[in-house]
Scaffold this motif. Structure first.
Motif: not given
Length: 434
Positions: A365-392
């Protein structure tokens, strides 16, 4: 160039969900494989550090698990690059990192350090098992009716012996000294192997979550914790499998018995060795957990105290957007709970294994929060992105970057270890020359 950019957009678009104001060309490009990349390299480094506690520092209580950790670290080594190969759009170019070193490139430095570390571990295993290799050559060579595996391994042992057949006391003492020297050199190399992953993230000035000088140190300490935890779990599970298989004659679960005709450790000793090694190793795990947790908390306190320009968006990510992932899943389930489980007196094998499973989850989870969390916020500082792991998976890309790719990377070390254990029995007991 246009086709490559379009391919990259599709590459991230498949698993990215946008919230509020996000730039149209922003996606979560670094997905689960980039999460697994520092995770797997951390396991390699941590397992080697555990083996070095005996070979370098002479911790006799860790003697049996040290040999297991050394062989298991070598089995983990090929999978350290597998996540990168699966993530690359042109994986056949990955070998260029090894063949064309570039001393001002962080990722090229990985190729140099990776090959150096592989040579050190390979050489250390050779010195540790040289006596066993020579004895196996004599034993298999004296047999007239060899089994298929025995006939296959005899030339392998002759090849890797490199003609060094001397088993005198002076030669064995030289082997032991060489092992200690290689293990001593390997500790900083193993730490640098994983610390550079934190260096890559920490040197990205454009990302507020990653840019911290503590990132390499945090990665190193969490790597040692995760590697030791995985060795404890694997050692306990493999011991249980060995006890079950030895009682029922299921030699296909005992690769050393398949090759050498008998288990290298008697069944009667397995239970006592398992309990002793697991409980003793848990104490060292607890020590490294204190250092890892302290560094991670220090990083958060430092960010809050300095409160740079990007702190507003970081505060939203840490305390709102990813609060559950960071403080509940990572620090709660992955750090605090296993720490208390190992801290309580009377640690049993089951409790230690359960705590180590939570530790591995916390580091992941630490690796997840660093890699995915570091990309979660937009460079506009006004939006967020969510990652959904492809299961199928619905194509090759979603398989590599989805659950299928995770299982492939996670299962590969155990398959490699099974066959590697035929050549270098990880549970081989011998009286070493000191």
């Amino acid at each position: 160039m246009v086709e490559h950019v379009a391919q990259m957009v599709v590459h991230g678009e498949a698993w990215t969900l946008k919230d509020l104001f996000v730039l149209p060309n922003e996606y979560v490009y670094w997905s689960i494989q980039i999460v697994l990349y520092p995770y797997m390299t951390g396991l390699v480094a941590g397992a080697f550090v555990l083996s070095s506690l005996y070979h370098v520092f002479g911790v006799e209580k860790l003697r049996e698990i040290a040999r297991f950790a050394l062989v298991f670290s070598f089995a983990l080594l090929p999978t350290a690059m597998l996540p990168l190969m699966l993530h690359l759009q042109q994986p056949l170019r990955g070998i260029n990192v090894m063949m064309t070193p570039h001393f001002t490139s962080a990722i090229s430095a990985f190729g140099i350090v990776f090959m150096t570390y592989a040579c050190i571990v390979g050489a250390e295993i050779w010195f540790v098992y040289r006596q066993f290799i020579v004895e196996s050559i004599d034993r298999l060579g004296a047999k007239t009716n060899r089994k298929f595996l025995e006939a296959l391994l005899l030339p392998v042992y002759k090849l890797i012996s490199l003609g060094a057949r001397d088993l005198s006391r002076e030669a064995l003492e030289a082997d032991h000294k060489a092992t200690k020297v290689l293990a001593g050199i390997g500790i900083p190399v193993a730490c640098f192997l994983h610390g550079y992953a934190g260096f890559i993230f920490g040197s990205v000035k454009a990302n507020a979550l990653w840019m911290t000088p503590l990132m390499p140190v945090i990665f190193i300490m969490s790597a040692v914790v995760s590697g030791i935890a995985l060795c404890i779990i694997s050692y306990a599970v493999f011991m249980e499998i060995r006890k079950w298989a030895a009682k029922r004659g299921k030699n296909y679960l005992l690769p050393d018995a398949m090759v050498h005709g008998k288990t290298t450790i008697s069944v009667d000793k397995l239970h006592s060795i398992q309990k002793h090694e697991v409980t003793m190793t848990s104490k060292y795990l607890l020590m490294f957990m204190v250092l890892a947790i302290t560094l991670e908390l220090l990083d958060i306190i430092f960010r809050g105290y300095t409160a740079v320009k990007s702190w507003d968006i970081l505060r939203d990510v840490i305390y709102e957007h990813d609060f559950y992932k960071i403080f509940v899943m990572q620090y709660g389930l992955g750090n605090a709970l296993p720490f208390l489980m190992l801290l309580l007196p009377g640690v049993t094998t089951r409790r230690a294994v359960l705590a180590c499973c939570l530790v591995l989850f916390g580091v992941f989870m630490m690796r997840w929060n660093v890699v995915i969390g570091g990309q979660a916020f937009s460079l506009t500082f006004s939006g967020f992105m969510h990652y959904t792991l492809p299961i199928i998976p619905h194509d090759v890309e979603t398989f590599k970057e989805g659950l299928g790719g995770c299982l492939l990377v996670g299962g590969a070390p155990f398959v490699i270890f099974y066959f590697l254990n035929m050549i270098f029995p990880a549970f081989y007991a011998e009286e070493e020359i000191h």
